[in-house]
Design a protein around this motif. Structure first.
Motif, PDB file in Angstrom:
ATOM      1  N   TYR A 101       0.809  -1.216   0.000  1.00 55.81           N
ATOM      2  CA  TYR A 101       0.000   0.000   0.000  1.00 55.81           C
ATOM      3  C   TYR A 101       0.848   1.275   0.000  1.00 55.81           C
ATOM      4  O   TYR A 101       0.328   2.352  -0.279  1.00 55.81           O
ATOM      5  CB  TYR A 101      -0.945   0.015   1.209  1.00 55.81           C
ATOM      6  N   ASP A 102       2.133   1.165   0.329  1.00 56.50           N
ATOM      7  CA  ASP A 102       3.020   2.324   0.315  1.00 56.50           C
ATOM      8  C   ASP A 102       3.309   2.730  -1.129  1.00 56.50           C
ATOM      9  O   ASP A 102       3.420   1.868  -2.010  1.00 56.50           O
ATOM     10  CB  ASP A 102       4.338   2.017   1.030  1.00 56.50           C
ATOM     11  N   PRO A 103       3.461   4.021  -1.393  1.00 52.13           N
ATOM     12  CA  PRO A 103       3.762   4.452  -2.762  1.00 52.13           C
ATOM     13  C   PRO A 103       5.104   3.884  -3.243  1.00 52.13           C
ATOM     14  O   PRO A 103       6.040   3.729  -2.460  1.00 52.13           O
ATOM     15  CB  PRO A 103       3.844   5.974  -2.661  1.00 52.13           C
ATOM     16  N   ALA A 104       5.152   3.577  -4.519  1.00 56.51           N
ATOM     17  CA  ALA A 104       6.390   3.079  -5.118  1.00 56.51           C
ATOM     18  C   ALA A 104       7.462   4.157  -5.051  1.00 56.51           C
ATOM     19  O   ALA A 104       7.168   5.355  -5.127  1.00 56.51           O
ATOM     20  CB  ALA A 104       6.143   2.682  -6.567  1.00 56.51           C
ATOM     21  N   GLU A 105       8.714   3.711  -4.876  1.00 58.73           N
ATOM     22  CA  GLU A 105       9.856   4.621  -4.852  1.00 58.73           C
ATOM     23  C   GLU A 105      10.850   4.193  -5.921  1.00 58.73           C
ATOM     24  O   GLU A 105      10.951   3.008  -6.240  1.00 58.73           O
ATOM     25  CB  GLU A 105      10.531   4.582  -3.476  1.00 58.73           C
ATOM     26  N   PRO A 106      11.614   5.131  -6.478  1.00 57.34           N
ATOM     27  CA  PRO A 106      12.576   4.784  -7.534  1.00 57.34           C
ATOM     28  C   PRO A 106      13.576   3.713  -7.104  1.00 57.34           C
ATOM     29  O   PRO A 106      13.980   2.874  -7.907  1.00 57.34           O
ATOM     30  CB  PRO A 106      13.281   6.106  -7.826  1.00 57.34           C
ATOM     31  N   GLU A 107      13.968   3.704  -5.827  1.00 58.22           N
ATOM     32  CA  GLU A 107      14.966   2.728  -5.373  1.00 58.22           C
ATOM     33  C   GLU A 107      14.381   1.345  -5.103  1.00 58.22           C
ATOM     34  O   GLU A 107      15.102   0.422  -4.703  1.00 58.22           O
ATOM     35  CB  GLU A 107      15.717   3.235  -4.135  1.00 58.22           C
ATOM     36  N   ASP A 108      13.084   1.147  -5.355  1.00 56.13           N
ATOM     37  CA  ASP A 108      12.465  -0.160  -5.147  1.00 56.13           C
ATOM     38  C   ASP A 108      13.026  -1.229  -6.079  1.00 56.13           C
ATOM     39  O   ASP A 108      13.042  -2.396  -5.736  1.00 56.13           O
ATOM     40  CB  ASP A 108      10.946  -0.086  -5.360  1.00 56.13           C
ATOM     41  N   GLY A 109      13.459  -0.842  -7.243  1.00 55.63           N
ATOM     42  CA  GLY A 109      13.914  -1.842  -8.207  1.00 55.63           C
ATOM     43  C   GLY A 109      12.724  -2.665  -8.688  1.00 55.63           C
ATOM     44  O   GLY A 109      11.639  -2.145  -8.910  1.00 55.63           O
ATOM     45  N   VAL A 110      12.921  -3.974  -8.791  1.00 55.10           N
ATOM     46  CA  VAL A 110      11.841  -4.869  -9.195  1.00 55.10           C
ATOM     47  C   VAL A 110      10.923  -5.076  -7.997  1.00 55.10           C
ATOM     48  O   VAL A 110      11.367  -5.469  -6.924  1.00 55.10           O
ATOM     49  CB  VAL A 110      12.391  -6.219  -9.703  1.00 55.10           C
ATOM     50  N   ARG A 111       9.645  -4.805  -8.193  1.00 56.58           N
ATOM     51  CA  ARG A 111       8.656  -4.935  -7.111  1.00 56.58           C
ATOM     52  C   ARG A 111       7.958  -6.283  -7.240  1.00 56.58           C
ATOM     53  O   ARG A 111       7.308  -6.559  -8.247  1.00 56.58           O
ATOM     54  CB  ARG A 111       7.665  -3.769  -7.182  1.00 56.58           C
ATOM     55  N   VAL A 112       8.111  -7.099  -6.191  1.00 58.78           N
ATOM     56  CA  VAL A 112       7.605  -8.475  -6.211  1.00 58.78           C
ATOM     57  C   VAL A 112       6.556  -8.652  -5.120  1.00 58.78           C
ATOM     58  O   VAL A 112       6.871  -8.559  -3.937  1.00 58.78           O
ATOM     59  CB  VAL A 112       8.769  -9.484  -6.002  1.00 58.78           C
ATOM     60  N   LEU A 113       5.324  -8.921  -5.519  1.00 58.15           N
ATOM     61  CA  LEU A 113       4.261  -9.188  -4.553  1.00 58.15           C
ATOM     62  C   LEU A 113       4.426 -10.616  -4.044  1.00 58.15           C
ATOM     63  O   LEU A 113       4.490 -11.563  -4.833  1.00 58.15           O
ATOM     64  CB  LEU A 113       2.885  -9.013  -5.192  1.00 58.15           C
ATOM     65  N   VAL A 114       4.512 -10.778  -2.730  1.00 55.33           N
ATOM     66  CA  VAL A 114       4.742 -12.109  -2.151  1.00 55.33           C
ATOM     67  C   VAL A 114       3.551 -12.576  -1.309  1.00 55.33           C
ATOM     68  O   VAL A 114       3.704 -13.413  -0.429  1.00 55.33           O
ATOM     69  CB  VAL A 114       6.063 -12.168  -1.342  1.00 55.33           C
TER      70      VAL A 114
END
Length: 116
Positions: free
Chosen positions: A9-22
């Motif tokens: 639910y947190d906003p995406a950030e540039p340093e997230d890289g690949v975002r993986v829902l687990v």
């Protein structure tokens, strides 16, 4: 390379890289385009039985982590886990969960395994 754990639910950030829902289930009330999920490997998520057992308060977090690691050793889960490991080798990865306590969730167990 590093692995981060964040709430989906947190906003995406540039340093997230690949975002993986687990998480096995899609987070309630969250539009798919708003989540910015790059991968959703359901095979690395805890079984419904294990999830229910843990949320019912029947065991400790440590016991949950042990049971979850055992599930990750099964063929399909191990193969999916290897796919996430490959993402980690390639760059930054953020594991996303709807859990209100991500540091005491399956995502934290998964991050620890991926960093070792």
């Amino acid at each position: 390379m590093s692995v981060r754990v964040r709430r989906v639910y947190d906003p995406a950030e540039p340093e997230d890289g690949v975002r993986v829902l687990v998480d096995r289930l899609w987070p309630r009330g969250l539009a798919k385009d708003a989540a910015r999920v790059d991968r959703w490997p359901k095979a690395v998520t805890p079984s419904a039985e294990l999830r229910r057992w843990y949320h019912a308060g029947e065991g400790s977090y440590e016991e949950f982590a042990d049971r979850y690691e055992a599930e990750l050793a099964a063929d399909e889960a191990a193969e999916a886990l290897d796919g996430v490991r490959e993402l980690v080798r390639e760059g930054e990865v953020t594991l996303l969960t709807a859990s209100k306590t991500p540091d005491r969730s399956h995502a934290a167990v998964l991050a620890r395994l991926l960093e070792s």
